[in-house]
Design an enzyme around this catalytic site. Structure first.
Site, short mmCIF file in Angstrom:
data_model
loop_
_atom_site.label_atom_id
_atom_site.label_comp_id
_atom_site.label_asym_id
_atom_site.label_seq_id
_atom_site.Cartn_x
_atom_site.Cartn_y
_atom_site.Cartn_z
N ASP A 10 0.88 -1.16 0.00
CA ASP A 10 0.00 0.00 0.00
C ASP A 10 0.93 1.23 0.00
OD1 ASP A 10 -2.36 1.59 0.54
OD2 ASP A 10 -1.66 1.72 2.61
N LEU A 11 0.41 2.39 -0.34
CA LEU A 11 1.28 3.58 -0.42
C LEU A 11 1.14 4.46 0.83
CD1 LEU A 11 3.20 5.36 -2.09
CD2 LEU A 11 1.21 6.33 -3.23
N ASP A 12 -0.03 5.07 0.97
CA ASP A 12 -0.23 6.01 2.07
C ASP A 12 -0.25 5.28 3.41
OD1 ASP A 12 -0.91 8.18 3.62
OD2 ASP A 12 -3.05 7.97 3.23
N THR A 18 1.26 10.37 3.85
CA THR A 18 0.53 11.45 3.18
C THR A 18 -0.79 11.76 3.89
OG1 THR A 18 -0.20 9.74 1.67
CG2 THR A 18 1.45 11.25 0.83
N LYS A 46 -8.81 6.64 5.84
CA LYS A 46 -7.61 5.91 5.42
C LYS A 46 -7.95 4.73 4.52
CE LYS A 46 -4.47 7.40 8.97
NZ LYS A 46 -3.69 7.07 10.15
N GLY A 47 -7.31 4.68 3.36
CA GLY A 47 -7.51 3.58 2.42
C GLY A 47 -8.79 3.71 1.60
N VAL A 48 -9.57 4.78 1.88
CA VAL A 48 -10.87 4.99 1.23
C VAL A 48 -10.68 5.93 0.03
CG1 VAL A 48 -13.15 6.02 1.66
CG2 VAL A 48 -12.05 4.67 3.43
N ARG A 50 -11.20 8.89 -2.92
CA ARG A 50 -11.43 10.34 -2.75
C ARG A 50 -12.91 10.66 -2.58
NH1 ARG A 50 -8.86 13.47 -7.49
NH2 ARG A 50 -7.21 12.02 -6.90
N SER A 115 -2.54 0.67 -4.29
CA SER A 115 -3.00 1.86 -3.57
C SER A 115 -4.33 2.37 -4.11
CB SER A 115 -1.93 2.95 -3.71
OG SER A 115 -2.46 4.21 -3.35
N ALA A 116 -5.13 2.96 -3.22
CA ALA A 116 -6.40 3.56 -3.66
C ALA A 116 -6.17 4.92 -4.31
CB ALA A 116 -7.31 3.75 -2.45
N SER A 117 -4.97 5.47 -4.18
CA SER A 117 -4.72 6.84 -4.63
C SER A 117 -4.63 6.99 -6.15
CB SER A 117 -3.43 7.37 -4.01
OG SER A 117 -3.16 8.65 -4.52
N LYS A 118 -5.20 8.09 -6.63
CA LYS A 118 -5.06 8.41 -8.06
C LYS A 118 -3.82 9.27 -8.29
CE LYS A 118 -9.85 7.90 -9.35
NZ LYS A 118 -11.17 8.45 -9.42
N ASN A 119 -3.13 9.61 -7.20
CA ASN A 119 -1.92 10.44 -7.31
C ASN A 119 -0.66 9.61 -7.11
OD1 ASN A 119 -3.07 13.20 -7.53
ND2 ASN A 119 -4.00 12.65 -5.58
N LYS A 146 -11.09 -0.97 -1.60
CA LYS A 146 -10.86 -1.85 -0.46
C LYS A 146 -12.05 -1.70 0.49
CE LYS A 146 -5.99 -0.51 -0.80
NZ LYS A 146 -4.89 0.27 -0.20
N GLU A 170 -0.05 -3.39 4.59
CA GLU A 170 -1.17 -2.43 4.69
C GLU A 170 -1.24 -1.76 6.06
OE1 GLU A 170 -3.88 -0.80 3.99
OE2 GLU A 170 -4.08 -1.23 1.87
N ASP A 171 -1.68 -0.50 6.07
CA ASP A 171 -1.86 0.20 7.36
C ASP A 171 -3.34 0.38 7.71
OD1 ASP A 171 -2.28 2.13 5.26
OD2 ASP A 171 -2.22 3.68 6.80
P1 B16 Z 1 -6.32 10.27 -3.86
P2 B16 Z 1 -3.63 4.21 0.04
C1 B16 Z 1 -5.43 6.19 -0.04
O1 B16 Z 1 -4.14 5.72 -0.28
C2 B16 Z 1 -5.49 7.05 1.21
O2 B16 Z 1 -5.23 6.25 2.36
C3 B16 Z 1 -6.85 7.66 1.35
O3 B16 Z 1 -6.89 8.49 2.51
C4 B16 Z 1 -7.16 8.50 0.09
O4 B16 Z 1 -8.45 9.06 0.17
C5 B16 Z 1 -7.05 7.57 -1.13
O5 B16 Z 1 -5.76 7.01 -1.18
C6 B16 Z 1 -7.32 8.30 -2.42
O6 B16 Z 1 -6.30 9.21 -2.66
O7 B16 Z 1 -7.24 11.37 -3.47
O8 B16 Z 1 -4.86 10.68 -3.95
O9 B16 Z 1 -6.77 9.54 -5.10
O10 B16 Z 1 -3.55 4.09 1.52
O11 B16 Z 1 -4.60 3.23 -0.60
O12 B16 Z 1 -2.28 4.21 -0.63
MG MG Z 2 -2.81 3.14 3.41
#
Ligand code: B16
Ligand code: MG
Length: 217
Positions: A10-12, A18, A46-48, A50, A115-119, A146, A170-171
């Site tokens: 996982d990333l964040d 972050t 967290k992990g959810v 945007r 990771s759930a992040s789009k960044n 997730k 994972e955190d």
């Molecule tokens: P973004 P992970 C997740 O990253 C974050 O934990 C979560 O807080 C955030 O809303 C999600 O990414 C979406 O991020 O806005 O950058 O697309 O823990 O899955 O790496």
């Molecule tokens: Mg995480």
């Protein structure tokens, strides 16, 4: 004994913290909307994804919005969040992560991001660690969040491995559940109290030896 061949990170909260920048950006938006949003509430995000995060904030504030308004708010939050993460450097990688991944690669493990992040590609490039990953699966590639296992099962598929050959780091509780839903072992990064569903919990990667950790699974 199961032979593990792939590690999915996982990333964040695992590679970089972050969460504090997500909080600052959500907090600013919530303040503008007159919604009281606390650091404790932030744990729920967290992990959810945007949009799902914003829907939790609206629920806290007991507010309703059209889809268009929600998208505009998410865009605003993300612009601010991106301005924060543009400041990230290699020194923001959490302690021990860099060595752990490099050691794992030397031992022949394939490495993926889940990771759930789009960044995520921006974050990995700011940290200078894009080259560590044989596969990157993030919020731009998956539809289901997730605890659905999609982000990890896709990671295993991109590594060319069976799900059972992969270990997830994972955190978040949703992420641990996602790993198990995909038939994978999960290493929790953080507190034992919160992550008790994980197969093993470590506080962080500092001083952790890859082989010794994997033997515990
Ligand atoms: P973004 P992970 C997740 O990253 C974050 O934990 C979560 O807080 C955030 O809303 C999600 O990414 C979406 O991020 O806005 O950058 O697309 O823990 O899955 O790496
Ligand atoms: Mg995480």
């Amino acid at each position: 004994m199961q032979e593990y061949k792939g590690l999915i990170f996982d990333l964040d909260g695992v590679i970089v913290d972050t969460a504090k920048y997500h909080f600052l950006a959500w907090k600013k938006l919530a303040d503008e909307l007159g919604i009281d949003f606390t650091e404790k509430d932030n744990e729920r995000l967290k992990g959810v994804s945007r949009m799902a995060s914003f829907e939790i904030i609206l629920e806290i504030g007991n507010r309703k919005m059209s889809q268009e308004e929600k998208e505009e708010c998410c865009r605003k939050k993300n612009d601010l969040y991106v301005s924060y993460i543009m400041q990230l450097t290699r020194s923001d990688i959490l302690p021990g992560v860099d060595k752990f991944i490099r050691d794992a690669k030397k031992e022949g493990y394939k490495i993926a991001l889940g990771s759930a992040s789009k960044n995520s590609s921006l974050i990995l490039s700011r940290l200078g660690i894009e080259d560590y990953f044989d596969a990157v699966v993030d919020g731009t590639k998956v539809l289901k969040a997730k605890p659905d296992p999609e982000v990890f099962t896709k990671g295993a598929e991109e590594l060319g491995l069976s799900y059972g050959e992969c270990i997830v780091f994972e955190d978040s509780t949703a992420g641990i559940e996602a790993a198990h839903n995909g038939g994978m072992k999960a290493v929790g990064i953080g507190s034992e109290d919160i992550l008790n569903a994980a197969d093993v919990v470590i506080p962080g990667f500092a001083g952790i030896d890859v082989g010794t950790l994997i033997e515990k699974l």
